[in-house]
Design a protein around this motif. Structure first.
Motif, PDB file in Angstrom:
ATOM      1  N   ILE A  24       0.888  -1.170   0.000  1.00 48.85           N
ATOM      2  CA  ILE A  24       0.000   0.000   0.000  1.00 48.85           C
ATOM      3  C   ILE A  24       0.917   1.208   0.000  1.00 48.85           C
ATOM      4  O   ILE A  24       1.533   1.549   1.011  1.00 48.85           O
ATOM      5  CB  ILE A  24      -0.933   0.020   1.229  1.00 48.85           C
ATOM      6  CG1 ILE A  24      -1.718  -1.283   1.367  1.00 48.85           C
ATOM      7  CG2 ILE A  24      -1.902   1.206   1.101  1.00 48.85           C
ATOM      8  CD1 ILE A  24      -2.576  -1.354   2.623  1.00 48.85           C
ATOM      9  N   ASP A  25       1.023   1.820  -1.170  1.00 47.08           N
ATOM     10  CA  ASP A  25       1.958   2.929  -1.341  1.00 47.08           C
ATOM     11  C   ASP A  25       1.343   3.999  -2.236  1.00 47.08           C
ATOM     12  O   ASP A  25       0.146   3.969  -2.522  1.00 47.08           O
ATOM     13  CB  ASP A  25       3.292   2.423  -1.894  1.00 47.08           C
ATOM     14  CG  ASP A  25       3.164   1.696  -3.222  1.00 47.08           C
ATOM     15  OD1 ASP A  25       2.118   1.844  -3.909  1.00 47.08           O
ATOM     16  OD2 ASP A  25       4.105   0.983  -3.600  1.00 47.08           O
ATOM     17  N   ALA A  29      -2.468   3.239  -3.092  1.00 48.57           N
ATOM     18  CA  ALA A  29      -3.362   3.852  -2.101  1.00 48.57           C
ATOM     19  C   ALA A  29      -4.639   4.426  -2.734  1.00 48.57           C
ATOM     20  O   ALA A  29      -5.714   4.296  -2.145  1.00 48.57           O
ATOM     21  CB  ALA A  29      -2.622   4.917  -1.296  1.00 48.57           C
ATOM     22  N   ARG A  33      -8.425   3.630  -1.442  1.00 53.47           N
ATOM     23  CA  ARG A  33      -9.345   4.707  -1.078  1.00 53.47           C
ATOM     24  C   ARG A  33     -10.651   4.586  -1.873  1.00 53.47           C
ATOM     25  O   ARG A  33     -11.741   4.673  -1.312  1.00 53.47           O
ATOM     26  CB  ARG A  33      -8.683   6.066  -1.329  1.00 53.47           C
ATOM     27  CG  ARG A  33      -9.472   7.242  -0.810  1.00 53.47           C
ATOM     28  CD  ARG A  33      -8.747   8.576  -1.003  1.00 53.47           C
ATOM     29  NE  ARG A  33      -7.449   8.607  -0.340  1.00 53.47           N
ATOM     30  CZ  ARG A  33      -6.278   8.674  -0.968  1.00 53.47           C
ATOM     31  NH1 ARG A  33      -6.212   8.728  -2.276  1.00 53.47           N
ATOM     32  NH2 ARG A  33      -5.152   8.697  -0.283  1.00 53.47           N
ATOM     33  N   THR A  60       1.549   7.389   2.289  1.00 55.46           N
ATOM     34  CA  THR A  60       0.366   7.548   1.452  1.00 55.46           C
ATOM     35  C   THR A  60      -0.663   6.468   1.787  1.00 55.46           C
ATOM     36  O   THR A  60      -1.863   6.736   1.846  1.00 55.46           O
ATOM     37  CB  THR A  60       0.728   7.474  -0.046  1.00 55.46           C
ATOM     38  OG1 THR A  60       1.813   8.364  -0.300  1.00 55.46           O
ATOM     39  CG2 THR A  60      -0.447   7.847  -0.912  1.00 55.46           C
ATOM     40  N   GLY A  61      -0.182   5.264   2.039  1.00 48.81           N
ATOM     41  CA  GLY A  61      -1.064   4.173   2.454  1.00 48.81           C
ATOM     42  C   GLY A  61      -1.699   4.463   3.797  1.00 48.81           C
ATOM     43  O   GLY A  61      -2.904   4.224   4.000  1.00 48.81           O
ATOM     44  N   ALA A  64      -4.443   6.898   3.299  1.00 53.69           N
ATOM     45  CA  ALA A  64      -5.658   6.280   2.754  1.00 53.69           C
ATOM     46  C   ALA A  64      -6.446   5.573   3.859  1.00 53.69           C
ATOM     47  O   ALA A  64      -7.682   5.626   3.882  1.00 53.69           O
ATOM     48  CB  ALA A  64      -5.299   5.293   1.645  1.00 53.69           C
TER      49      ALA A  64
END
Length: 138
Positions: A24-25, A29, A33, A60-61, A64
């Protein structure tokens, strides 16, 4: 490296488990989302995100996941996270997000800890273990 994958299973109309695998990057992400937005728009209020298959989680993950929590809370819902990977748990502890999220080591533990989930699973005529086994979440 496992490819990014999202899969959701619903129970009782307003509960869902979202199984997440891979990284999850910044690249994945947005898909996470959007998937949560779709679930909420479809009536999900109580979400368990099964992160046991997540190998990497960046800021970023995390963003989210926080946005998902806020969206669900706006609808008087909840977001519970399942992870048993020390590397991922450490990220939540370091950022202090372990205080914002309910964290559990397994999906059955998360279901048992939430009354909404208990009602949803038993309403389908299953025990927690049966429901998790049926959906490959043990």
């Amino acid at each position: 490296m496992q490819p990014f994958h999202l899969e959701s299973m619903t129970a009782g109309g307003d509960c869902a488990v979202l199984r997440v695998a891979g990284e999850i990057d910044v690249y994945t992400a947005p898909a996470l989302r959007e998937h949560v937005i779709h679930l909420v728009d479809s009536g999900t209020l109580h979400l368990i995100a099964d992160l046991r298959g997540v190998e990497f989680l960046d800021s970023t993950g995390l963003g989210a996941l926080v946005a998902s929590l806020k969206r669900l809370r706006t609808h008087e819902g909840s977001l519970t996270l399942v992870t048993n990977t020390e590397r991922i748990l450490r990220i939540f502890r370091i950022t202090g997000l372990n205080r914002a999220f309910a964290l559990h080591p397994s999906v059955p533990d998360a279901i048992t800890a939430d009354q909404h989930w208990q009602t949803a699973v038993t309403g389908e005529g299953h025990s927690t273990a049966e429901w998790c086994r049926k959906h490959g979440l043990l």
